[in-house]
Design an enzyme around this catalytic site. Structure first.
Site, PDB file in Angstrom:
ATOM      1  N   GLY A 122       0.830  -1.194   0.000  1.00  0.00           N
ATOM      2  CA  GLY A 122       0.000   0.000   0.000  1.00  0.00           C
ATOM      3  C   GLY A 122       0.857   1.233   0.000  1.00  0.00           C
ATOM      4  CB  SER A 123       1.178   4.134  -1.578  1.00  0.00           C
ATOM      5  OG  SER A 123      -0.060   4.288  -2.246  1.00  0.00           O
ATOM      6  N   GLY A 124       0.925   5.620   1.236  1.00  0.00           N
ATOM      7  CA  GLY A 124       0.309   6.647   2.054  1.00  0.00           C
ATOM      8  C   GLY A 124       0.866   7.997   1.739  1.00  0.00           C
ATOM      9  CG  PHE A 140       4.706  11.453   5.084  1.00  0.00           C
ATOM     10  CD1 PHE A 140       5.029  12.680   4.533  1.00  0.00           C
ATOM     11  CD2 PHE A 140       3.880  11.417   6.196  1.00  0.00           C
ATOM     12  CE1 PHE A 140       4.547  13.849   5.085  1.00  0.00           C
ATOM     13  CE2 PHE A 140       3.403  12.585   6.741  1.00  0.00           C
ATOM     14  CZ  PHE A 140       3.719  13.814   6.186  1.00  0.00           C
ATOM     15  N   GLY A 141       4.918   7.833   1.839  1.00  0.00           N
ATOM     16  CA  GLY A 141       5.706   6.774   1.234  1.00  0.00           C
ATOM     17  C   GLY A 141       4.890   5.547   0.907  1.00  0.00           C
ATOM     18  CB  VAL A 175       3.896  -0.275   3.131  1.00  0.00           C
ATOM     19  CG1 VAL A 175       4.281  -1.443   4.041  1.00  0.00           C
ATOM     20  CG2 VAL A 175       3.743   1.002   3.948  1.00  0.00           C
ATOM     21  CE  LYS A 197       5.378   5.457   6.539  1.00  0.00           C
ATOM     22  NZ  LYS A 197       4.766   6.034   7.758  1.00  0.00           N
ATOM     23  CG  ASP A 251      -3.260   9.947   9.871  1.00  0.00           C
ATOM     24  OD1 ASP A 251      -4.449  10.260   9.636  1.00  0.00           O
ATOM     25  OD2 ASP A 251      -2.467   9.594   8.982  1.00  0.00           O
TER      26      ASP A 251
END
Length: 976
Positions: free
Chosen positions: A672-674, A676-677, A679, A694, A797
Site C-alpha cells: 500500500g501507499s500513504g 509519506f511513502g 509499504v 515503509k 492520524d
C-alpha cells in the site's frame, strides 16, 4: 358454734385473698417475663427504644407498652412500629393473654411468624406489615376469633393461604399482598361476611377468582392485581353495592366487563359550547367521545367565549385531530387542562404561554409531535406538566427552569434529545422528575440533585446519559425512587448515595459503573428494590444487604467475588439474581455455586511462597547466564542472527538488504501507499523473516520530519496493540540519493480498511471481531495518552488504514509519522503557533477544532477514534458521497438511534449473525437479536460521544476501553 362459724368464714376470706394475690402476682410476672423474652430476640435497636425495658421501671411504663384499666398491670397493646428493630418475634409473645393490639409494622423482623400468636384469644388487631418475615402463615391464627384486622402485607411469606383463616368471621380487613404466596384463593373466603378490604396483590396466586367473593356484601376494596389468576370476573362482583375499588390488573383474565360498569359511556360528537359564556368547568373525562378524526375537537372553538372557564378535562376519550390554536385564546383564569389518553396529534400551540393562570397541563398518551414550546417557561403558576408518551422531539427547553412552582415534570417516553437543562435546579419545589425513555445525552447536571424537595422520585433511565453520577446526589434525603438504568454512566458508585436515606427503590443497571459498593449505602435501610445488574461492580457482596428489608435484589452480570450470604434476601432465590458473577461461591443451594474453600488463604500463601522462591531462583539463573554471555561473545554474536523477532533489532539492515528482500521494491510486493511513502512486503535473506518495509518519499514535504517522529516514538514505546518496528534504515541508494525506511513486523491480515471496504475478495468481520478491534485500538490510545511516558503522545492520524491486523486478528496501531509529543511548546503554544490539517491527520477523521488552527490533543485522537468506531459498525466512510449539505457520519448515526439502528448498521455483519440464528427456536432467535441490537446501539452511542463537536463532551479514553469491554461481555455467548 356461731363464733366458730364466723372465724371459719374470716379464715376462708383471708385464704381466698392470698390465693387471688398469688395468682395476680403470677400473671403480672408472666407478662413481664414475656416482654423480656421479646426484648431478648431483638438483635438491633438503632434508636435505643428498648433501653427503657429494665427493672428500674414497671413494665407498664416501658416504651410502647400499654396496660389495661380493667385488668390492672396486664399488657393490652404493644406499639413498636417504625423503630428500625431487627431480629425475630419471640414465641413468648403468646403469653400476653390480654393482648388486644400488636403493632410491629415497618421494622426489620425476620424468620417466621410464631404460631404462639394463635394463643391470643383477645387479639383484635395484628399489624406485621413491611418486615422481612418468611415461612408460611400460621394456620392457628384462626384461633384469634376476635381478629378484626390482619395485616401481613410486604413480607416474604410463602405457601398457600390457610383455609383456616376463613373461620375469622369478624375479620374486616385482610392484607396479604406483596409476598410470595402461592396456590389459589380458597372459595370458603365467602365465610368472611364482615370483610371490607381484601388485598392479595403482588403474589403468585393462580386459578380463578371465586365467584363467592360476590357474596361479601360489605366489601369495599378488592385488590387481586399482579398475580397469575385466570378465567373471568363473575358478574356478581359488580353487584356489590359498597364496592369502591376493583384491582385485577396484571393477571391473565378473559371475558368482557358489564356494560353498566363504572362511569358513563357517552359517545358521538360533542356539541358547541359557544353560548355557555359563563361556563366554569367542563368535565368529559372517561367516555367514548370522538372518532379519532380531525374534526373531533372543533367544539373547543366555542369555548373562547367562556371567559370564566377554569377547568377543562377531556381525558380518556377517543378525541383525534390537532389541538386547535384557539386554545391559546381561552380564559385567562383557566387553571387546568387535561387532554390525556386520546389520539390528538400535531404540535402544542406556541401561544400557550397566554394562559397565565394555568396550574396543570396534562397531555400525556397522545400522538403530539414537534418541540415543546419554550413559551411554557412563562407560565409562572404551572405546578404539573405531563407530556409523556407522545412523539415530541427537540431539546427540553431551558425555560422550564423559570417555573419555580413546578412540583411534577413528566416528559418520559418521547424522542427528546440534547442535554438535561442544568437550570431545572431552580425548580426548588419539585417532587417528581421523570424523563425516561428519550434520547437525552450529556452529563447529569449536579443541579438536579440540589433540589432537596424531590421525594416522589427521579427517573432518567433508558437514555444515553454518560459520565459519573454527581456526588450531590447525597443531598436528596427525602428521595424515594432513583432510576438511572440503561444509560452510559460510568465511574464509581458515589459514597454520597448513602445520604439518600429515604430511598425505597434504586436501579443503576445496564451502565458502566465500577469499583465496590460503598459501605455508606448501609444507611439505606428502607430500600426494597435494588438493581445493580450489568455493570462492572466488583468486590465482595456487602454484609449489610442481609439486614435490608429487600423485596427484590439484582446484582447479576458484574464482577463480585467471595461468599454469597444465606440470610435476608439471599435466602430467597426467586427474589435474588446473582448470575454472571464468575467468582462467587457459597450461598443457598438454589444458586448452584461452588462451595467456598476455607483453606484458600493458606493456599494463596503457599502459592506466594512458591512464586517468591521461583522468582529468586530465576534471578540467580539470569545472573549466571549474563556472565556466560560476557565470557562467550562469539556465541552471543551467532545467536543475534536467530529468527526470533526480538533479536532482529540487533541487525543493521542496509539499503542493499532491503532491496533484495523486496525484490527491488517491485510492484508485486507493494502492500500500500500513504502520504509519506509506500509499504512493501519483504523476506529477509538472513533468516527468512517476513517484514513490511515503509520507504519514505523524501520528495514529499515533511517526510523527513515524519521519519524522525516515528523513530522517536518507536524508540520509546512498547504495547501489544502498537505496530512493532524491527529497525530503521537511513542510507543512500545506488544513485546516491538519500534513502530512509522503517522495517516492521509483517501483518498477515492487512489493514482494517481492507476488511471494511474490500476491493477484490469479499471480507466480513463479525460483531465480536469488530468489538475486539475497537478494544485493541482504544487500548493502544489509552497507553499513548496515559502510560507511554511522563507526557502524553498524540497519534494524530487514527483511521482504518493505520490499523493493522495480525494472524490472530489482533489489531495494531501503526504509522506514527504525524505523532505529536506534549512538549512544553505544545501545552503552552506561542501566539503565532497553529496547526494545519496536513500536520494532524486525514480529512473526515480530524476533529473540527484542528480546522480552526488548534494544536493537536489527546481529545483529537478520541474524535478520530469515534469516527473510526462509527465507520466500523456502519460500513460507511466519513467521506461517503451520502454526507453532503452539512450531513456527517456523526449526524447520520445520531439521528438514527435508537429506533433505526438496523437500517444504518453494516449489513454484512448483521447477515452473518442472522445465519446461525435461523436454526434456533423463533423466540430464542428474537431474544438474541434484541441483545445484539442493544449492544450495537451502545457501541454507536460511544462513537457519537467520542466524535462530539465539543472536546469537553467527548469520553475519556479509559472509560471507552471499560465500556467497550463491558458491551462485549454482554453479548450472547453464541454470537460472533
Amino acid at each position: 358454734m356461731g363464733i366458730f362459724r364466723r372465724s371459719l368464714i374470716v379464715i376462708t376470706i383471708i385464704h381466698l385473698f392470698l390465693i387471688f394475690t398469688l395468682i395476680h402476682a403470677a400473671t403480672n410476672g408472666t407478662d413481664g417475663l414475656a416482654l423480656l423474652e421479646f426484648k431478648a430476640k431483638i438483635t438491633d435497636d438503632p434508636l435505643g427504644v428498648m433501653t427503657s425495658w429494665n427493672s428500674s421501671h414497671h413494665f407498664c411504663e416501658w416504651y410502647g407498652v400499654v396496660c389495661g384499666s380493667r385488668h390492672h398491670q396486664r399488657v393490652t397493646v404493644l406499639y413498636l412500629y417504625s423503630l428500625q428493630l431487627s431480629g425475630s418475634i419471640s414465641p413468648h409473645i403468646g403469653n400476653l393473654s390480654f393482648l388486644r393490639e400488636l403493632h410491629l409494622y415497618n421494622n426489620s423482623f425476620r424468620y417466621e411468624i410464631p404460631p404462639q400468636i394463635g394463643h391470643l384469644r383477645r387479639l383484635q388487631v395484628l399489624y406485621l406489615l413491611n418486615n422481612s418475615l418468611g415461612g408460611k402463615i400460621p394456620s392457628n391464627l384462626s384461633s384469634c376469633s376476635n381478629l378484626n384486622i390482619l395485616d401481613l402485607y410486604g413480607n416474604q411469606l410463602i405457601g398457600e393461604i390457610p383455609i383456616e383463616l376463613t373461620l375469622l368471621t369478624r375479620l374486616k380487613e385482610l392484607y396479604l399482598g406483596k409476598n410470595n404466596i402461592t396456590g389459589t384463593i380458597p372459595p370458603s373466603i365467602a365465610n368472611l361476611t364482615s370483610l371490607e378490604f381484601l388485598y392479595l396483590t403482588r403474589n403468585n396466586l393462580h386459578g380463578v377468582i371465586p365467584e363467592f367473593i360476590g357474596q361479601l356484601k360489605n366489601l369495599r376494596v378488592l385488590a387481586l392485581g399482579f398475580n397469575q389468576l385466570s378465567g373471568t370476573l363473575h358478574s356478581s362482583i359488580f353487584n356489590l353495592s359498597l364496592i369502591q375499588v376493583i384491582d385485577v390488573g396484571g393477571n391473565s383474565l378473559q371475558g368482557t366487563l358489564p356494560v353498566s360498569l363504572g362511569d358513563n359511556k357517552l359517545t358521538g360528537v360533542v356539541p358547541s359550547f359557544g353560548k355557555l359564556n359563563k361556563l366554569l368547568e367542563l368535565f368529559l373525562f372517561g367516555n367514548h367521545f370522538g372518532n379519532g378524526k380531525d374534526d373531533d375537537l372543533k367544539f373547543l372553538h366555542g369555548l373562547t367565549n367562556a371567559t370564566r372557564l377554569r377547568k377543562l378535562d377531556l381525558g380518556v376519550n377517543n378525541f383525534g385531530g390537532m389541538l386547535p390554536k384557539q386554545i391559546t385564546n381561552f380564559s385567562r383564569e383557566l387553571e387546568s387542562i387535561y387532554i390525556n389518553n386520546n389520539q390528538i396529534h400535531g404540535n402544542i400551540p406556541t401561544g400557550i404561554d397566554s394562559l397565565i393562570s394555568l396550574n396543570i397541563f396534562v397531555a400525556s398518551n397522545n400522538n403530539l409531535s414537534g418541540t415543546i414550546p419554550s413559551g411554557i417557561g412563562k407560565l409562572k403558576n404551572l405546578a404539573i406538566l405531563s407530556l409523556s408518551s407522545n412523539d415530541l422531539t427537540g431539546n427540553i427547553p431551558s425555560s422550564l427552569g423559570n417555573l419555580t412552582n413546578l412540583i411534577q415534570i413528566y416528559l418520559y417516553d418521547n424522542q427528546l434529545h440534547g442535554n438535561i437543562p442544568p437550570n431545572l435546579g431552580n425548580c426548588k419545589q419539585l417532587l417528581a422528575l421523570s424523563l425516561f425513555r428519550n434520547n437525552l445525552t450529556g452529563l447529569i447536571p449536579p443541579q438536579i440533585f440540589e433540589i432537596s424537595s424531590l421525594s416522589m422520585g427521579i427517573d432518567l433511565s433508558t437514555n444515553r446519559l454518560h459520565g459519573s453520577l454527581p456526588n450531590q446526589v447525597g443531598n436528596l434525603k427525602q428521595l424515594g425512587i432513583l432510576y438511572l438504568d440503561n444509560n452510559m454512566l460510568s465511574g464509581h458508585v458515589p459514597s454520597d448515595l448513602g445520604g439518600c436515606v429515604s430511598l425505597e427503590a434504586l436501579s443503576i443497571s445496564h451502565n458502566f459503573f465500577q469499583g465496590s459498593i460503598p459501605s455508606s449505602l448501609s444507611a439505606l435501610r428502607g430500600l426494597q428494590f435494588l438493581n445493580l445488574s450489568y455493570n462492572n461492580v466488583s468486590g465482595q457482596i456487602p454484609s449489610f444487604l442481609v439486614n435490608f428489608s429487600l423485596l427484590a435484589l439484582d446484582i447479576s452480570h458484574n464482577d463480585f467475588e467471595g461468599m454469597v450470604p444465606i440470610e435476608g434476601i439471599f435466602n430467597n432465590a426467586s427474589a435474588t439474581s446473582i448470575v454472571g458473577n464468575k467468582r462467587l461461591c457459597g450461598g443457598i443451594s438454589e444458586f448452584r455455586l461452588p462451595s467456598c474453600k476455607s483453606d484458600q488463604k493458606p493456599k494463596r500463601k503457599r502459592r506466594r511462597t512458591v512464586i517468591i522462591t521461583v522468582s529468586a531462583f530465576t534471578g540467580i539463573l539470569a545472573s549466571i547466564l549474563g556472565c556466560l554471555f560476557l565470557w562467550f561473545p562469539r556465541k552471543r554474536r551467532k545467536d543475534s542472527s536467530s529468527s526470533d523477532s526480538e533479536n532482529v533489532n540487533l541487525l543493521r539492515l542496509s539499503y542493499q538488504n532491503l532491496l533484495k528482500a523486496t525484490n527491488e521494491f517491485s510492484l508485486d510486493n507493494l502492500i500500500g501507499s500513504g502520504g509519506f511513502g509506500s509499504v512493501y512486503k519483504g523476506i529477509l535473506e538472513q533468516d527468512g523473516l517476513v517484514i513490511a518495509v515503509k520507504v519514505l518519499n523524501l520528495m514529499r514535504r515533511g517526510a523527513s520530519k515524519s521519519f524522525l517522529a516515528e523513530c522517536e516514538v518507536l524508540k520509546n514505546v512498547r504495547h501489544r496493540n502498537l505496530v512493532k518496528v524491527i529497525t530503521a534504515c537511513s542510507s543512500v541508494d545506488y544513485a546516491g540519493n538519500d534513502f530512509k525506511a522503517l522495517v516492521y513486523e509483517f501483518m498477515d491480515n492487512g489493514s482494517l480498511d481492507d476488511w471494511l471496504h474490500p476491493t477484490h475478495h469479499p471480507r466480513n468481520l463479525t460483531i465480536v471481531q469488530r468489538l475486539n478491534i475497537a478494544i485493541d485500538v482504544s487500548s493502544a490510545l489509552e497507553y499513548l495518552h496515559c502510560h507511554a511516558g511522563i507526557l502524553p503522545i498524540v497519534h494524530c492520524d487514527i483511521k482504518p488504514s493505520n490499523v493493522l491486523l495480525d494472524k490472530e486478528m489482533t489489531a495494531h496501531v501503526g504509522d506514527f509519522g504525524l505523532v505529536k509529543f506534549f512538549h512544553e511548546e505544545i501545552i503552552h503554544p506561542t501566539p503565532n503557533q497553529s496547526t494545519s490539517l496536513a500536520d494532524v491527520g486525514t480529512i473526515g477523521y480530524c476533529p473540527p477544532e484542528y480546522g480552526m488552527g488548534n494544536v493537536a490533543s489527546a481529545s483529537g485522537d478520541i474524535f478520530s477514534f469515534g469516527i473510526l468506531l462509527l465507520e466500523m459498525f456502519t460500513g460507511k466512510r466519513p467521506t461517503d458521497d451520502t454526507f453532503k449539505e452539512g450531513l456527517s457520519l456523526h449526524e447520520f448515526v445520531k439521528s438514527s438511534l435508537p429506533e433505526q439502528v438496523t437500517d444504518i448498521a453494516d449489513p454484512t455483519f448483521l447477515q452473518m449473525e442472522e445465519e446461525p440464528l435461523s436454526h434456533f427456536h423463533y423466540s430464542r432467535n428474537i431474544m438474541r437479536k434484541n441483545r445484539l441490537i442493544e449492544c450495537l446501539i451502545s457501541v454507536l452511542d460511544i462513537g457519537i460521544l467520542c466524535s462530539s463537536e465539543s472536546p469537553q463532551e467527548r469520553l475519556n479514553i479509559g472509560d471507552v476501553v471499560t465500556q467497550l469491554s463491558s458491551i462485549k461481555n454482554k453479548l450472547p455467548v453464541t454470537i460472533g
